[in-house]
Design an enzyme around this catalytic site. Structure first.
Site, mmCIF file in Angstrom:
data_model
loop_
_atom_site.group_PDB
_atom_site.id
_atom_site.type_symbol
_atom_site.label_atom_id
_atom_site.label_comp_id
_atom_site.label_asym_id
_atom_site.label_seq_id
_atom_site.Cartn_x
_atom_site.Cartn_y
_atom_site.Cartn_z
ATOM 1 N N LYS A 26 -39.907 34.521 3.289
ATOM 2 C CA LYS A 26 -40.133 33.339 4.133
ATOM 3 C C LYS A 26 -39.929 33.697 5.591
ATOM 4 O O LYS A 26 -38.935 34.345 5.889
ATOM 5 C CB LYS A 26 -39.142 32.267 3.710
ATOM 6 C CG LYS A 26 -39.162 31.028 4.549
ATOM 7 C CD LYS A 26 -38.076 30.092 4.116
ATOM 8 C CE LYS A 26 -38.057 28.930 5.071
ATOM 9 N NZ LYS A 26 -36.941 28.060 4.850
ATOM 10 N N SER A 65 -43.140 25.206 7.884
ATOM 11 C CA SER A 65 -43.581 24.069 8.690
ATOM 12 C C SER A 65 -44.397 24.487 9.906
ATOM 13 O O SER A 65 -45.419 23.874 10.220
ATOM 14 C CB SER A 65 -42.359 23.263 9.123
ATOM 15 O OG SER A 65 -41.436 24.078 9.825
ATOM 16 N N ARG A 108 -37.159 21.401 11.331
ATOM 17 C CA ARG A 108 -35.885 20.903 11.837
ATOM 18 C C ARG A 108 -36.010 19.454 12.310
ATOM 19 O O ARG A 108 -35.040 18.715 12.269
ATOM 20 C CB ARG A 108 -35.328 21.862 12.889
ATOM 21 C CG ARG A 108 -34.949 23.184 12.203
ATOM 22 C CD ARG A 108 -34.501 24.294 13.127
ATOM 23 N NE ARG A 108 -34.346 25.526 12.342
ATOM 24 C CZ ARG A 108 -34.144 26.724 12.859
ATOM 25 N NH1 ARG A 108 -34.046 26.861 14.169
ATOM 26 N NH2 ARG A 108 -34.017 27.780 12.070
ATOM 27 N N GLU A 115 -32.160 43.003 0.744
ATOM 28 C CA GLU A 115 -31.847 41.604 0.424
ATOM 29 C C GLU A 115 -32.446 41.213 -0.930
ATOM 30 O O GLU A 115 -31.794 40.575 -1.763
ATOM 31 C CB GLU A 115 -32.398 40.666 1.511
ATOM 32 C CG GLU A 115 -31.630 40.680 2.818
ATOM 33 C CD GLU A 115 -30.339 39.844 2.754
ATOM 34 O OE1 GLU A 115 -30.012 39.303 1.685
ATOM 35 O OE2 GLU A 115 -29.667 39.739 3.790
ATOM 36 N N CYS A 162 -28.683 24.253 0.292
ATOM 37 C CA CYS A 162 -28.191 24.736 1.584
ATOM 38 C C CYS A 162 -27.348 23.630 2.187
ATOM 39 O O CYS A 162 -27.296 22.521 1.668
ATOM 40 C CB CYS A 162 -29.361 25.095 2.502
ATOM 41 S SG CYS A 162 -28.855 26.113 3.914
ATOM 42 N N CYS A 208 -25.845 26.441 8.389
ATOM 43 C CA CYS A 208 -26.065 26.516 6.945
ATOM 44 C C CYS A 208 -24.780 26.747 6.161
ATOM 45 O O CYS A 208 -24.810 26.891 4.934
ATOM 46 C CB CYS A 208 -27.077 27.620 6.634
ATOM 47 S SG CYS A 208 -28.705 27.290 7.344
ATOM 48 N N LYS A 249 -35.260 35.853 4.210
ATOM 49 C CA LYS A 249 -35.565 34.706 5.075
ATOM 50 C C LYS A 249 -35.241 35.099 6.504
ATOM 51 O O LYS A 249 -34.112 35.465 6.822
ATOM 52 C CB LYS A 249 -34.738 33.504 4.651
ATOM 53 C CG LYS A 249 -34.935 32.305 5.557
ATOM 54 C CD LYS A 249 -34.205 31.084 5.045
ATOM 55 C CE LYS A 249 -34.313 29.937 6.022
ATOM 56 N NZ LYS A 249 -33.571 28.762 5.554
HETATM 57 C C1 PBG Z 1 -32.639 25.651 5.447
HETATM 58 C C2 PBG Z 1 -34.100 25.689 5.403
HETATM 59 C C3 PBG Z 1 -34.974 25.750 6.494
HETATM 60 C C4 PBG Z 1 -36.256 25.780 5.961
HETATM 61 C C5 PBG Z 1 -36.141 25.699 4.578
HETATM 62 N N1 PBG Z 1 -34.805 25.668 4.264
HETATM 63 C C6 PBG Z 1 -34.717 25.680 7.936
HETATM 64 C C7 PBG Z 1 -33.994 26.707 8.655
HETATM 65 O O1 PBG Z 1 -33.604 27.741 8.139
HETATM 66 O O2 PBG Z 1 -33.763 26.442 9.826
HETATM 67 C C8 PBG Z 1 -37.515 25.858 6.762
HETATM 68 C C9 PBG Z 1 -38.748 25.449 6.067
HETATM 69 C C10 PBG Z 1 -39.898 25.200 6.946
HETATM 70 O O3 PBG Z 1 -39.907 25.501 8.154
HETATM 71 O O4 PBG Z 1 -40.891 24.676 6.423
HETATM 72 N N2 PBG Z 1 -32.112 24.742 4.519
#
Ligand code: PBG
Length: 328
Positions: free
Chosen positions: A250, A276, A207, A235, A121, A131, A197
């Site tokens: 996700k 997270s 973040r 998707e 990404c 992104c 996602k």
């Molecule tokens: C984007 C990405 C994100 C996460 C994984 N890949 C952040 C977003 O979309 O803002 C989030 C993973 C997490 O919250 O553990 N590269």
């Protein structure tokens, strides 16, 4: 009145019987550990909102991987936190980029012992935090971004990634990456698609960890609306048709209905990402005395397996392996 099957409690009587008839199980081989590897730090640094999760250096990542191997984990997914950010996110395909160096180091130390995945990404690499690259009016330019995802994926494959994992929710990203990999001689590199996602508040702590909060606006114009189930199936199907090898939903906990539906509809391996915010939430609630962390983590992750996930990306991967060993 009594029915022949009115004694379901017979099979709940002892721990041994319960274990014998348990339908879904959780094991080290089902788990993938997400890791942050940062360029501008000289020693590992704990992420403020994620107790026990660290930004690692290329060097400090090696003992983490060693521990993962000893615990029986089968995979790690890397997120880069580069020193240099620019509007195009060019560090994402730098051969000396932090993820590329980390991949080479892990491959050298561990051979094929661990499956090495790389998140593909641009948000960690762009100075605006989106992104993809932006048009003159500040929108994310889908098609111009695809080419850059291809560059990033090829450079990750060259550095040793077994699997690249596009997470930016651009239309056509899986097809573009598949074509770029094939043209560059990486037809054996697999693609794990972050297919469904959602634009989720549960990415908040990530973040901080990856230093990639958007500088303006949000990600609602490319990540999915949490209310949409049918669209999620579209998707997933599009990614399958574009050549994804594995599909993912996700976040995990708020979307387990979609994990189940994906499992029932598609025959590819299906994963989910316990993000997270799910990690921080369980830690915070346990710290506040709401429940015991171990019980909560085991129950939530078992429920992801019951929903149909073949594998789970989770920051609790090491803890779960440790607890499973204690139980054995
Ligand atoms: C984007 C990405 C994100 C996460 C994984 N890949 C952040 C977003 O979309 O803002 C989030 C993973 C997490 O919250 O553990 N590269």
């Amino acid at each position: 009145m009594s029915f022949p099957d009115d004694r379901l409690r017979r099979l709940r009587r002892t721990p041994q019987i319960r274990r014998l008839v348990q339908e879904s199980r959780l094991g080290p081989e089902d788990l993938i550990l997400p890791c942050f590897v940062a360029e501008a730090i000289s020693a590992r640094r704990e992420v403020v909102s994620m107790p026990g999760v660290f930004q690692e250096t290329v060097e400090s990542l090696l003992p983490v991987a060693q521990e993962a191997v000893e615990l029986g984990l089968k995979g790690m997914i890397l997120f880069g936190v580069p020193a240099h950010k620019d509007p195009r996110g060019s560090s994402a395909w730098d051969e000396q980029g932090v993820v590329q160096r980390a991949l080479r180091g892990l491959r050298r130390e561990f051979g094929d012992t661990l499956v090495l995945l790389a998140d593909t990404c641009l948000d960690e690499y762009t100075d605006h935090g989106h992104c993809g690259i932006l048009t003159a009016t500040g929108e994310v330019d889908n098609d111009a971004t695809l080419e850059l995802y291809g560059l990033a994926a090829v450079s990750q494959a060259r550095a040793g990634a077994d699997v690249v994992a596009p997470s930016g929710m651009m239309d056509g990203q899986v097809g573009a990456i598949r074509a770029a990999l094939d043209e560059n001689g990486f037809s054996s590199t697999a693609i794990l698609a972050y297919s469904a996602k959602f634009a989720s508040c549960f990415y908040g702590p990530f973040r901080d960890a990856a230093e990639c909060a958007p500088k303006f606006g949000d990600r609602h114009s490319y990540q999915m609306n949490p209310g949409n189930r049918r669209e999620a199936m579209r998707e997933l199907e599009m990614d399958l048709l574009e050549g994804a090898d594995m599909l993912m939903v996700k976040p995990a906990l708020s979307y387990l209905d979609l994990v189940r539906e994906a499992r029932d509809r598609f025959d590819l391996p299906i994963g989910c990402y316990s993000v997270s915010g799910e990690y921080s939430m369980l830690h915070a609630a346990a710290a506040a005395g709401a429940f015991d962390l171990r019980s909560a983590v085991m129950e939530t992750h078992l429920s992801m397996r019951r929903a149909g996930a073949d594998f789970i990306l989770t920051y609790f991967a090491r803890e779960i392996c440790g607890w499973l060993k204690e139980d054995a």
